[in-house]
Scaffold this motif. Structure first.
Motif, PDB file in Angstrom:
ATOM      1  N   ASP A  99      15.388 -69.301  15.565  1.00  0.00           N
ATOM      2  CA  ASP A  99      14.220 -70.713  14.697  1.00  0.00           C
ATOM      3  C   ASP A  99      14.211 -70.907  13.627  1.00  0.00           C
ATOM      4  O   ASP A  99      13.521 -72.041  12.727  1.00  0.00           O
ATOM      5  N   LEU A 109       7.592 -64.212  17.998  1.00  0.00           N
ATOM      6  CA  LEU A 109       8.337 -63.371  17.652  1.00  0.00           C
ATOM      7  C   LEU A 109       9.190 -64.523  17.081  1.00  0.00           C
ATOM      8  O   LEU A 109       9.869 -65.092  17.489  1.00  0.00           O
ATOM      9  N   LEU A 110       9.004 -64.049  15.612  1.00  0.00           N
ATOM     10  CA  LEU A 110      10.363 -65.284  15.189  1.00  0.00           C
ATOM     11  C   LEU A 110      12.265 -64.399  15.723  1.00  0.00           C
ATOM     12  O   LEU A 110      11.911 -63.563  15.846  1.00  0.00           O
ATOM     13  N   LEU A 159       1.074 -59.004  21.088  1.00  0.00           N
ATOM     14  CA  LEU A 159       1.338 -59.936  19.335  1.00  0.00           C
ATOM     15  C   LEU A 159       0.400 -61.089  19.265  1.00  0.00           C
ATOM     16  O   LEU A 159      -0.463 -60.933  18.649  1.00  0.00           O
ATOM     17  N   GLU A 179       4.961 -60.526  23.030  1.00  0.00           N
ATOM     18  CA  GLU A 179       4.869 -61.438  22.280  1.00  0.00           C
ATOM     19  C   GLU A 179       3.504 -61.516  22.644  1.00  0.00           C
ATOM     20  O   GLU A 179       2.519 -62.010  22.184  1.00  0.00           O
ATOM     21  N   GLU A 220       6.811 -60.994   7.154  1.00  0.00           N
ATOM     22  CA  GLU A 220       5.657 -61.611   7.344  1.00  0.00           C
ATOM     23  C   GLU A 220       4.632 -61.495   8.892  1.00  0.00           C
ATOM     24  O   GLU A 220       3.749 -61.804   8.904  1.00  0.00           O
ATOM     25  N   ARG A 221       5.908 -61.755   9.589  1.00  0.00           N
ATOM     26  CA  ARG A 221       5.976 -61.791  11.138  1.00  0.00           C
ATOM     27  C   ARG A 221       6.743 -60.969  11.608  1.00  0.00           C
ATOM     28  O   ARG A 221       7.927 -60.674  11.064  1.00  0.00           O
ATOM     29  N   PRO A 222       6.590 -60.652  12.684  1.00  0.00           N
ATOM     30  CA  PRO A 222       7.480 -60.089  13.698  1.00  0.00           C
ATOM     31  C   PRO A 222       8.443 -60.574  13.696  1.00  0.00           C
ATOM     32  O   PRO A 222       8.561 -61.982  14.693  1.00  0.00           O
ATOM     33  N   ALA A 223       9.080 -60.131  13.671  1.00  0.00           N
ATOM     34  CA  ALA A 223      10.995 -60.351  14.299  1.00  0.00           C
ATOM     35  C   ALA A 223      11.723 -60.096  15.156  1.00  0.00           C
ATOM     36  O   ALA A 223      11.770 -58.267  14.760  1.00  0.00           O
ATOM     37  N   LEU A 269       8.831 -55.441  11.315  1.00  0.00           N
ATOM     38  CA  LEU A 269       7.633 -55.817  11.065  1.00  0.00           C
ATOM     39  C   LEU A 269       7.548 -55.726   9.707  1.00  0.00           C
ATOM     40  O   LEU A 269       6.791 -55.170   9.267  1.00  0.00           O
ATOM     41  N   ALA A 295      15.396 -65.560   9.070  1.00  0.00           N
ATOM     42  CA  ALA A 295      15.317 -64.645  10.106  1.00  0.00           C
ATOM     43  C   ALA A 295      15.833 -63.065  10.062  1.00  0.00           C
ATOM     44  O   ALA A 295      16.826 -63.517   9.623  1.00  0.00           O
ATOM     45  N   ALA A 329       1.251 -63.592  19.491  1.00  0.00           N
ATOM     46  CA  ALA A 329       2.086 -65.190  19.258  1.00  0.00           C
ATOM     47  C   ALA A 329       3.837 -64.702  18.933  1.00  0.00           C
ATOM     48  O   ALA A 329       4.239 -63.557  19.272  1.00  0.00           O
TER      49      ALA A 329
END
Ligand code: AMP
Ligand code: MG
Length: 335
Positions: free
Chosen positions: A220, A215-216, A211, A208, A192-195, A189, A224, A213
């Motif tokens: 992708d 997860l990265l 959240l 997901e 910028e995006r949770p991975a 965390l 990452a 959204a």
């Protein structure tokens, strides 16, 4: 009790033995203890010497960061910045098999060796009464990677720990077999995006949904973030492992899934949670010198199947040159 070098004592977990183990931890010694995922090799996460002893006991040649195990969200907040998304996930999934990588708090007492010098720290509150009581009694966060020698199959019973680490820890607390059986899901965390750094005991779909959204994932984006501990060859039995097998070849054992005729079956009814709980113990049971290899049936790639397939792919990966998945550099660190 006197702790002799080269000897470990296995004790059934009771309030008295937990207090004894907590005193050993406070004295910088190592204690193996049960969590809902796998058995942990615990040491005081705030003590460099204890953390160094963990790396030494695992035979881990370089320093892969360790998870700091806590007994509450409040305790986590003394170590890391518990951001709003972190609190949200903790409310939903703690105690439980979810590890959060978060910014190190100014003045955080966690040993820099435990976080491998990173400015982030991985934290988790395990869902196991013995683990929670031990952390509370020790009065400090516990660094606790899986209680096995580097690269080997993770232990899900006290007996597995005694077999791989006997003599390298002061006390092994026996709390019975682990319920979940695969390691925690690791989510970063700090970006910028949770991975997703590692699939594990909490299903990615559930995270997901929480959240709102996706997860990265490393697939992708090559940028990452990666868990330093995600090595290609890992969780490896001595025998070669063959995946997506329909039947055993001569000399092989078949580790089945679903209604098939197999040497051992992860879950005859096709239940992924049952399969995760059985995975490491069955890989160990089939790692026999009279066999030529372990063939494993296909496991569906959803829910806990992601974590199971991740572990199986690495159990089956070429040995020898352990490759870091992202950089291709020959890895020297291991879990
Ligand atoms: P284990 O202790 O065997 O359950 O493994 C812990 C996992 O968390 C490893 O894959 C580590 O690389 C990963 N990890 C621990 N701390 C961090 C961190 N600060 N940043 C990224 N990954 C971490
Ligand atoms: Mg491990």
């Amino acid at each position: 009790m006197l702790y002799l070098p080269g000897m470990s004592t296995t004790l059934a977990a009771t309030p008295a033995t937990i207090a004894e183990a907590a005193a050993a931890l406070a004295a910088g010694k190592l204690v193996a203890f049960p969590t809902e995922t796998v058995y942990g090799l615990g040491g005081d996460a705030t003590c460099d010497r204890a953390v160094a002893a963990i790396f030494e006991a695992k035979g881990r040649p370089s320093f892969n960061p360790l998870i700091a195990h806590v007994a509450s969200v409040e305790q986590a907040a003394t170590l890391v910045e518990m951001t709003e998304p972190a609190r949200h996930l903790a409310r939903l999934f703690w105690p439980g098999p979810l590890t959060l990588v978060l910014p190190r708090r100014a003045g955080s007492p966690v040993s820099l060796l435990a976080s491998a010098g990173l400015d982030s720290i991985a934290v988790r509150m395990p869902d196991h009464p013995v683990a929670l009581a031990l952390i509370q009694a020790a009065g400090r966060p516990l660094a606790a990677p899986s209680a096995n020698r580097s690269g080997a199959v993770s232990p899900t019973t006290a007996e597995h720990v005694a077999r791989c680490l006997g003599g390298r820890v002061a006390i092994i607390l026996d709390g019975g077999p682990c319920r979940v059986g695969v390691e925690s899901t690791v989510v970063d965390l700090t970006g910028e995006r949770p991975a997703l750094l590692r699939p594990g005991g909490v299903a990615v779909e559930a995270l997901e949904a929480a959240l709102g959204a996706p997860l990265l994932r490393s697939a992708d984006s090559p940028d990452a973030p990666r868990s330093p501990g995600q090595l290609e060859s890992h969780y490896a039995p001595s025998l070669p492992v063959r995946l997506n097998a329909v039947a055993a070849a001569p000399g092989e054992a078949l580790l089945g899934f679903g209604p098939v005729d197999a040497t051992l079956n992860l879950s005859p009814s096709g239940d992924l949670e049952e399969a995760a709980a059985n995975l490491f113990a069955m890989l160990r049971a089939l790692d026999r010198p009279d066999l030529a290899g372990i063939a494993v049936a296909a496991i569906p790639e959803h829910g806990l199947g992601l974590a199971i397939n991740d572990r199986l792919r690495r159990a089956a990966a070429p040995r020898g040159a352990k490759q870091h998945r992202r950089t291709g550099e020959t890895a020297r660190s291991d879990e």
